[in-house]
Write an enzyme that holds these catalytic residues in place. Structure first.
Site, PDB file in Angstrom:
ATOM      1  N   LYS A 207      38.856 -22.915  -5.159  1.00 37.21           N
ATOM      2  CA  LYS A 207      38.834 -22.722  -6.616  1.00 37.21           C
ATOM      3  C   LYS A 207      40.236 -22.420  -7.163  1.00 37.21           C
ATOM      4  O   LYS A 207      40.631 -22.932  -8.213  1.00 37.21           O
ATOM      5  CB  LYS A 207      37.853 -21.608  -6.966  1.00 37.21           C
ATOM      6  CG  LYS A 207      37.733 -21.310  -8.433  1.00 37.21           C
ATOM      7  CD  LYS A 207      37.204 -22.512  -9.220  1.00 37.21           C
ATOM      8  CE  LYS A 207      37.495 -22.377 -10.693  1.00 37.21           C
ATOM      9  NZ  LYS A 207      36.618 -21.543 -11.416  1.00 37.21           N
ATOM     10  N   CYS A 260      41.172 -18.922 -17.037  1.00 38.81           N
ATOM     11  CA  CYS A 260      41.235 -19.488 -15.685  1.00 38.81           C
ATOM     12  C   CYS A 260      42.618 -20.031 -15.302  1.00 38.81           C
ATOM     13  O   CYS A 260      43.350 -19.391 -14.549  1.00 38.81           O
ATOM     14  CB  CYS A 260      40.186 -20.587 -15.544  1.00 38.81           C
ATOM     15  SG  CYS A 260      38.523 -20.021 -15.902  1.00 38.81           S
TER      16      CYS A 260
HETATM   17  N1  NAD Z   1      33.596 -19.067 -18.391  1.00 42.63           N
HETATM   18  C1  NAD Z   1      34.011 -20.053 -17.632  1.00 42.63           C
HETATM   19  O1  NAD Z   1      34.167 -21.202 -18.082  1.00 42.63           O
HETATM   20  C2  NAD Z   1      34.271 -19.835 -16.148  1.00 42.63           C
HETATM   21  C3  NAD Z   1      34.549 -20.977 -15.384  1.00 42.63           C
HETATM   22  C4  NAD Z   1      34.762 -20.831 -14.042  1.00 42.63           C
HETATM   23  C5  NAD Z   1      34.727 -19.573 -13.461  1.00 42.63           C
HETATM   24  N2  NAD Z   1      34.466 -18.466 -14.223  1.00 42.63           N
HETATM   25  C6  NAD Z   1      34.462 -17.177 -13.518  1.00 42.63           C
HETATM   26  O2  NAD Z   1      33.511 -16.301 -14.062  1.00 42.63           O
HETATM   27  C7  NAD Z   1      34.090 -15.012 -14.253  1.00 42.63           C
HETATM   28  C8  NAD Z   1      33.390 -14.363 -15.391  1.00 42.63           C
HETATM   29  O3  NAD Z   1      33.693 -15.110 -16.549  1.00 42.63           O
HETATM   30  P1  NAD Z   1      32.775 -15.153 -17.842  1.00 42.63           P
HETATM   31  O4  NAD Z   1      33.335 -16.263 -18.673  1.00 42.63           O
HETATM   32  O5  NAD Z   1      31.339 -15.184 -17.485  1.00 42.63           O
HETATM   33  O6  NAD Z   1      33.123 -13.739 -18.505  1.00 42.63           O
HETATM   34  P2  NAD Z   1      32.426 -13.105 -19.783  1.00 42.63           P
HETATM   35  O7  NAD Z   1      33.421 -12.167 -20.343  1.00 42.63           O
HETATM   36  O8  NAD Z   1      31.816 -14.161 -20.647  1.00 42.63           O
HETATM   37  O9  NAD Z   1      31.220 -12.263 -19.161  1.00 42.63           O
HETATM   38  C9  NAD Z   1      31.339 -11.206 -18.294  1.00 42.63           C
HETATM   39  C10 NAD Z   1      30.085 -10.346 -18.385  1.00 42.63           C
HETATM   40  O10 NAD Z   1      30.169  -9.334 -17.377  1.00 42.63           O
HETATM   41  C11 NAD Z   1      29.669  -8.127 -17.938  1.00 42.63           C
HETATM   42  N3  NAD Z   1      30.191  -7.003 -17.157  1.00 42.63           N
HETATM   43  C12 NAD Z   1      31.416  -6.439 -17.200  1.00 42.63           C
HETATM   44  N4  NAD Z   1      31.507  -5.433 -16.312  1.00 42.63           N
HETATM   45  C13 NAD Z   1      30.316  -5.370 -15.684  1.00 42.63           C
HETATM   46  C14 NAD Z   1      29.804  -4.560 -14.656  1.00 42.63           C
HETATM   47  N5  NAD Z   1      30.519  -3.599 -14.085  1.00 42.63           N
HETATM   48  N6  NAD Z   1      28.525  -4.755 -14.263  1.00 42.63           N
HETATM   49  C15 NAD Z   1      27.768  -5.724 -14.836  1.00 42.63           C
HETATM   50  N7  NAD Z   1      28.209  -6.528 -15.807  1.00 42.63           N
HETATM   51  C16 NAD Z   1      29.468  -6.359 -16.227  1.00 42.63           C
HETATM   52  C17 NAD Z   1      30.143  -8.167 -19.373  1.00 42.63           C
HETATM   53  O11 NAD Z   1      29.392  -7.304 -20.193  1.00 42.63           O
HETATM   54  C18 NAD Z   1      29.955  -9.641 -19.728  1.00 42.63           C
HETATM   55  O12 NAD Z   1      28.691  -9.916 -20.289  1.00 42.63           O
HETATM   56  C19 NAD Z   1      35.570 -15.327 -14.525  1.00 42.63           C
HETATM   57  O13 NAD Z   1      36.404 -14.243 -14.182  1.00 42.63           O
HETATM   58  C20 NAD Z   1      35.816 -16.512 -13.629  1.00 42.63           C
HETATM   59  O14 NAD Z   1      36.214 -16.094 -12.349  1.00 42.63           O
HETATM   60  C21 NAD Z   1      34.232 -18.588 -15.563  1.00 42.63           C
END
Ligand code: NAD
Length: 390
Positions: A207, A260
Site C-alpha cells: 500500500k 494518503c
Molecule cells: N478514505 C479513503 O479514501 C482511504 C483510502 C485508503 C485507505 N484509507 C485508510 O483508512 C484510514 C482511515 O481513513 P478514513 O478516511 O476512514 O478516516 P475518517 O476520518 O473518515 O474516519 C475515521 C473514523 O475513526 C473514528 N475514530 C477515531 N479514533 C477512534 C478510536 N480510538 N476508536 C474508534 N474509532 C475511532 C472517527 O470518529 C472516524 O469516524 C486512513 O488513515 C487510511 O489509512 C482511507
C-alpha cells in the site's frame, strides 16, 4: 460469525456495510456517538459514497450495529481496525489514535481471536507496535498461538469504495503463517478478490509503495509540464502521443493532497533517515518537494494574468474555483488548492473562493471570502489548470 470494525469513517463504514451485506453480523465501534446514532437509524454519514445509502438503510441497527464503547463489541471473532494515522509537524507518524484503538481491542479480545489492521502504516507497524499493544492489554501472546494478527491495506478510493471492495484485488498477510491463513479464511467470506501475501510487512509495503508511485509520477508530470510550458510545447498533445504500454505520464496538478499520497512517502523517508540511509529515499523526498512547490508556479501564472489587466494589482479580484484536494470530494486535508488561496492572500492579493461543496459560512471560517466566478477579474480552475481573464 460476528466481526467488529473499529473506525466507521470514509473507509471503515463501507467495509462494515459490505461485510454486513455478505450475511455476517457486524459490530462497528466509533468514538463519535452521533455517527453511531445515524448508522443505527439507517442514515448514512458518508453520502458521497456510491451505494452506501442503500447498505446503511438495509443493515444499520440490524446486521450492522454501531457502538461507541469497546465493551459493547465483546464476543467478536475478528476485529478489523481502520482508524486514521496522521503525520506530525516533523512528518513522523503519530500513532496516538491507532494505539488507542489497539489497546481498546486488546482489553476485550479473547483467546483464538483475529485482529486485522487496515490503516495504511509504515512497514513493521503490525508486527511490532500492534502486537505489543495487544499483548500488553490482553495478556495473550501471539507466539503461543493465543491470537492471530494480520494486515490488509484498504485500497479504496472515496466515492468508489464499495465497488473496489467487491472487485479490486485486496491483499492480506499475517505476522506469522498461522495468522495469514486464519485471516485469509475469514476475509474470503466477504472479499471476493482476495490475495494472500507472505507477511503483514509485505502487505503494508504494497500500500505504501502504491502511494509513492503516484506521488513520484505526479511530480514527474508536474516537472515536465513546467518544462513544456517554458518551451512553448502543448504538454497535453505531447502526453497523448508519448503514453503507450511502457510510458505512462500522469496528469499535472497544483500538487498532491488528501490523507494518503502526500503522507505515505514520509513513512519510508523517515524510516530511512532513522537508519541513516539518506540516499535511499532521494526521489521520494524530491517528489514531495516538487508537488508541494507547485502552488508557487500557479501563483506566478495567476500574477502574470493579473498584469494583463489595466488595474492596480491589489484591486484585481482573483477567484480560486475549488479548494478541495480533489474535484468533488469535500476534504481539505493537505489541500494544495486551499494552500494556493492562502498563499495569494499572504502576497497581498485580493483572493476569493468559489466552491459549491462549501457554504459561504464554511468558506469564511477558513479565513476566505466567497465570490461568483462571473464577478472576478481572474479565475483559476485548479482541476482544469486554467487561468481565465474576464
Ligand atoms: N478514505 C479513503 O479514501 C482511504 C483510502 C485508503 C485507505 N484509507 C485508510 O483508512 C484510514 C482511515 O481513513 P478514513 O478516511 O476512514 O478516516 P475518517 O476520518 O473518515 O474516519 C475515521 C473514523 O475513526 C473514528 N475514530 C477515531 N479514533 C477512534 C478510536 N480510538 N476508536 C474508534 N474509532 C475511532 C472517527 O470518529 C472516524 O469516524 C486512513 O488513515 C487510511 O489509512 C482511507
Amino acid at each position: 460469525m460476528k466481526i467488529a470494525v473499529i473506525g466507521l469513517g470514509k473507509a471503515g463504514l463501507p467495509l462494515a456495510g459490505v461485510i454486513a451485506d455478505s450475511g455476517l453480523d457486524v459490530i462497528g465501534v466509533d468514538i463519535d456517538e452521533k455517527r453511531c446514532e445515524d448508522i443505527n437509524s439507517g442514515r448514512n454519514p458518508v453520502p458521497e459514497e456510491r451505494g452506501l445509502d442503500e447498505l446503511i438503510e438495509k443493515h444499520g441497527g440490524k446486521g450492522l450495529t454501531a457502538v461507541s464503547s469497546y465493551e459493547d463489541a465483546r464476543g467478536c471473532e475478528a476485529y478489523i481496525i481502520i482508524v486514521p494515522l496522521f503525520i506530525d509537524g516533523a512528518k513522523n507518524p503519530d500513532f496516538g489514535i491507532l494505539e488507542a484503538a489497539f489497546r481498546g481491542v486488546g482489553r476485550i479480545m479473547e483467546s483464538g481471536d483475529l485482529v486485522v489492521l487496515e490503516t495504511t502504516v509504515p512497514p513493521m507497524t503490525t508486527e511490532k507496535l500492534a502486537k505489543r499493544w495487544l499483548e500488553e492489554e490482553s495478556g495473550l501472546t501471539l507466539e503461543s498461538g493465543e491470537f492471530f494478527l494480520a494486515h490488509s491495506p484498504e485500497r479504496i478510493m472515496t466515492g468508489f469504495s464499495i465497488s473496489r471492495l467487491r472487485e479490486f484485488p485486496k491483499v492480506i498477510g499475517g505476522v506469522n503463517p498461522e495468522s495469514g491463513v486464519k485471516a485469509f479464511d475469514i476475509y474470503k467470506k466477504f472479499i471476493p478478490n482476495l490475495r494472500m501475501v507472505s507477511s503483514a510487512r509485505v502487505a503494508e509495503f504494497i500500500k505504501v509503495i502504491e502511494g509513492c508511485y503516484r506521488d513520484v509520477n505526479i511530480a514527474l508530470a508536474n516537472e515536465l509540464f513546467k518544462i513544456a510550458d517554458e518551451l512553448e510545447i502543448d504538454f497535453y498533445e505531447a502526453r497523448k502521443y508519448a503514453n503507450h504500454e511502457y510510458c505512462y505520464i500522469h496528469m499535472p496538478s497544483t500538487g498532491v493532497g488528501g490523507h494518503c499520497i502526500p503522507v505515505y512517502p514520509w513513512f519510508l523517508i523517515k524510516e530511512m533517515e532513522r537508519r541513516e540511509k539518506y540516499d535511499y529515499s532521494t526521489i521520494l523526498r524530491v517528489s514531495r518537494e516538487i508537488n508541494d512547490q507547485m502552488i508557487n508556479y500557479w501563483l506566478d501564472k495567476i500574477v502574470l494574468a493579473c498584469m494583463k489587466i489595466d488595474k492596480p494589482i491589489d484591486e484585481i479580484k482573483i477567484c480560486i474555483r475549488g479548494i478541495t484536494f480533489r474535484d468533488g470530494v469535500k476534504e481539505l486535508y493537505h489541500s494544495r488548492n486551499l494552500a494556493l488561496a492562502r498563499l495569494l492572500r499572504e502576497k497581498g492579493l485580493k483572493v476569493y473562493v468559489s466552491d459549491e461543496l462549501f457554504s459561504r459560512e464554511e468558506i469564511e471560517k477558513l479565513g476566505l471570502d466567497q465570490i461568483e466566478p462571473g464577478d472576478a477579474d481572474v479565475v483559476f480552475d485548479p482541476f482544469r489548470l486554467e487561468v481565465t481573464i474576464k
